[in-house]
Structure formats: C-alpha cells, structure tokens
Design a protein around this motif. Structure first.
Motif, PDB file in Angstrom:
ATOM      1  N   ILE A  56      42.273 -29.765 -33.639  1.00  0.00           N
ATOM      2  CA  ILE A  56      41.520 -28.595 -33.182  1.00  0.00           C
ATOM      3  C   ILE A  56      40.568 -28.967 -32.043  1.00  0.00           C
ATOM      4  CG2 ILE A  56      39.905 -26.773 -33.875  1.00  0.00           C
ATOM      5  CD1 ILE A  56      42.699 -26.439 -35.124  1.00  0.00           C
ATOM      6  N   ALA A  57      39.818 -30.040 -32.207  1.00  0.00           N
ATOM      7  CA  ALA A  57      38.871 -30.450 -31.158  1.00  0.00           C
ATOM      8  C   ALA A  57      39.605 -30.825 -29.875  1.00  0.00           C
ATOM      9  CB  ALA A  57      38.014 -31.616 -31.647  1.00  0.00           C
ATOM     10  N   THR A  58      40.706 -31.527 -30.005  1.00  0.00           N
ATOM     11  CA  THR A  58      41.469 -31.941 -28.826  1.00  0.00           C
ATOM     12  C   THR A  58      42.058 -30.725 -28.112  1.00  0.00           C
ATOM     13  OG1 THR A  58      41.973 -34.031 -29.905  1.00  0.00           O
ATOM     14  CG2 THR A  58      43.326 -33.439 -28.004  1.00  0.00           C
ATOM     15  N   ALA A  59      42.596 -29.775 -28.859  1.00  0.00           N
ATOM     16  CA  ALA A  59      43.154 -28.556 -28.258  1.00  0.00           C
ATOM     17  C   ALA A  59      42.054 -27.758 -27.549  1.00  0.00           C
ATOM     18  CB  ALA A  59      43.837 -27.705 -29.319  1.00  0.00           C
ATOM     19  N   ARG A  60      40.877 -27.688 -28.153  1.00  0.00           N
ATOM     20  CA  ARG A  60      39.762 -26.957 -27.537  1.00  0.00           C
ATOM     21  C   ARG A  60      39.390 -27.590 -26.186  1.00  0.00           C
ATOM     22  NH1 ARG A  60      36.549 -27.071 -31.543  1.00  0.00           N
ATOM     23  NH2 ARG A  60      37.070 -24.989 -32.288  1.00  0.00           N
ATOM     24  N   ILE A  61      39.237 -28.895 -26.155  1.00  0.00           N
ATOM     25  CA  ILE A  61      38.873 -29.571 -24.905  1.00  0.00           C
ATOM     26  C   ILE A  61      39.984 -29.424 -23.867  1.00  0.00           C
ATOM     27  CG2 ILE A  61      38.431 -31.836 -23.879  1.00  0.00           C
ATOM     28  CD1 ILE A  61      36.872 -32.461 -26.506  1.00  0.00           C
ATOM     29  N   ALA A  62      41.238 -29.519 -24.294  1.00  0.00           N
ATOM     30  CA  ALA A  62      42.363 -29.340 -23.370  1.00  0.00           C
ATOM     31  C   ALA A  62      42.351 -27.944 -22.756  1.00  0.00           C
ATOM     32  CB  ALA A  62      43.684 -29.593 -24.089  1.00  0.00           C
ATOM     33  N   GLY A  63      42.048 -26.933 -23.554  1.00  0.00           N
ATOM     34  CA  GLY A  63      41.989 -25.565 -23.040  1.00  0.00           C
ATOM     35  C   GLY A  63      40.887 -25.384 -22.015  1.00  0.00           C
ATOM     36  N   ILE A  64      39.734 -25.966 -22.282  1.00  0.00           N
ATOM     37  CA  ILE A  64      38.620 -25.887 -21.327  1.00  0.00           C
ATOM     38  C   ILE A  64      38.998 -26.585 -20.027  1.00  0.00           C
ATOM     39  CG2 ILE A  64      36.253 -26.668 -20.873  1.00  0.00           C
ATOM     40  CD1 ILE A  64      35.784 -26.296 -23.966  1.00  0.00           C
ATOM     41  N   VAL A 121      47.452 -23.925 -22.592  1.00  0.00           N
ATOM     42  CA  VAL A 121      47.387 -25.381 -22.680  1.00  0.00           C
ATOM     43  C   VAL A 121      46.780 -25.828 -24.006  1.00  0.00           C
ATOM     44  CG1 VAL A 121      46.389 -27.464 -21.646  1.00  0.00           C
ATOM     45  CG2 VAL A 121      47.484 -25.741 -20.201  1.00  0.00           C
ATOM     46  N   ALA A 122      45.831 -25.092 -24.531  1.00  0.00           N
ATOM     47  CA  ALA A 122      45.302 -25.412 -25.864  1.00  0.00           C
ATOM     48  C   ALA A 122      46.433 -25.325 -26.896  1.00  0.00           C
ATOM     49  CB  ALA A 122      44.156 -24.477 -26.231  1.00  0.00           C
ATOM     50  N   ALA A 123      47.271 -24.287 -26.787  1.00  0.00           N
ATOM     51  CA  ALA A 123      48.401 -24.130 -27.710  1.00  0.00           C
ATOM     52  C   ALA A 123      49.412 -25.255 -27.540  1.00  0.00           C
ATOM     53  CB  ALA A 123      49.068 -22.774 -27.493  1.00  0.00           C
ATOM     54  N   LEU A 124      49.715 -25.620 -26.306  1.00  0.00           N
ATOM     55  CA  LEU A 124      50.658 -26.709 -26.059  1.00  0.00           C
ATOM     56  C   LEU A 124      50.104 -28.049 -26.558  1.00  0.00           C
ATOM     57  CD1 LEU A 124      51.879 -25.707 -22.499  1.00  0.00           C
ATOM     58  CD2 LEU A 124      53.161 -25.524 -24.655  1.00  0.00           C
ATOM     59  N   THR A 125      48.819 -28.242 -26.452  1.00  0.00           N
ATOM     60  CA  THR A 125      48.194 -29.462 -26.962  1.00  0.00           C
ATOM     61  C   THR A 125      48.293 -29.511 -28.477  1.00  0.00           C
ATOM     62  OG1 THR A 125      46.701 -29.549 -25.075  1.00  0.00           O
ATOM     63  CG2 THR A 125      46.037 -30.768 -27.050  1.00  0.00           C
ATOM     64  N   LEU A 126      48.084 -28.363 -29.109  1.00  0.00           N
ATOM     65  CA  LEU A 126      48.238 -28.299 -30.565  1.00  0.00           C
ATOM     66  C   LEU A 126      49.664 -28.680 -30.945  1.00  0.00           C
ATOM     67  CD1 LEU A 126      46.537 -25.674 -32.711  1.00  0.00           C
ATOM     68  CD2 LEU A 126      48.801 -26.466 -33.298  1.00  0.00           C
TER      69      LEU A 126
END
Length: 160
Positions: A56-64, A121-126
């Motif tokens: 979750i934290a990684t996806a959040r940072i990727a989205g930002i 990108v947040a979704a793709l990171t997830l």
C-alpha cells in the motif's frame, strides 16, 4: 465543452494546446482505479505478507511520483507545478481495492491527466508487488470521477 479535439490543429496534426491566454484558476481532479484480486491476495496485502514489502505504501508513493511525471509519459500534456497530489487506497470488499488520486494546482490547464496517471500507476505498482502470488489481478475502472475549475467548469461522473 467543445465538440472539437483541442489537441489537433486545423490540418489535423497533433499539437500542444496554447494555454498562454487562459487565466489562472484553482483546478482539481480526482480519478480512480479498482484493482481486483483473489481474497487471499488481498489478505496478504493487508497483513503485510508479501515478499516485496509494504504494498500500500509503495503504491501510494508510486502514484504521487507518476502524477508529477505525467508530461514525461503523455506527449501533449503541459508540465505543471502541482500543489497537491494525494493517493488514497482503501479496501472495497474481500477482493477489491480502490485507488483514488487527487491532484490540484492554480494554473492555466487542468489536472485530469495527472490524476488518471497517478491512479493508474499506483494500481500497476500494486499489481507488480503482488503478482508473485496472484497473476490474475485485474486493474479496472480507471476513470475520472470529478474535476473542478477551468473554462469548462466543474464536472462529476456521478452527474454525467
């Protein structure tokens, strides 16, 4: 709203829209992505049971980060000085996660593409972080939910 494509010139060639004559207004946009997976995968994400770490934290940072890099990815987007990017990730049910990306600025052009890029990108990171345990993850319903400001005014998917 206009019925013409603003990114095409009078000869039909793609071009970057000239926004130099527009007035500066506060503009915001929120986009979403839904990520569907096995219930067991969602449990592992929530409990921190995946080998790559905090999904979750990684996806959040990727989205930002992605929202800030939108003009590097979408050819005709203007570089923007975003004043806000937030990525909110929540559990919808036993097998789906909702990602909401909200972007804001005071400027001459909207932030819809930045919000859409951030959510995507947040979704793709997830997906990337969870694919080791579930290759069948589906990213779906990537869409603009609402926008405020600008010449075309406010818009909401709920009212469209």
């Amino acid at each position: 709203m206009t019925d013409t494509l603003t990114h095409l010139d009078h000869q039909g060639n793609a071009h970057m829209v000239d926004v130099s004559e527009k007035i500066i207004t506060k503009r915001t946009a929120t986009a979403q992505a839904i990520v569907a997976m096995k219930a067991s995968t969602l449990t592992k994400i929530v409990e921190g049971g995946l080998p790559k770490g905090d999904v979750i934290a990684t996806a959040r940072i990727a989205g930002i980060q992605a929202a800030k890099k939108t003009p590097d990815l979408i050819p005709l987007c203007h570089p923007l000085m975003l004043s806000k990017v937030s990525v909110d990730i929540s559990i919808l049910n036993d097998h789906e996660i909702q990602i909401l990306c909200t972007c804001a600025l005071s400027g001459k052009t909207g932030v819809e593409m930045e919000a859409l890029t951030g959510a995507s990108v947040a979704a793709l990171t997830l997906y990337d972080m969870a694919k080791a345990v579930d290759k069948g993850i589906v990213v779906k319903e990537v869409c603009l939910l609402e926008k405020q400001g600008g010449k075309s005014g406010d818009w909401s998917k709920a009212n469209d």
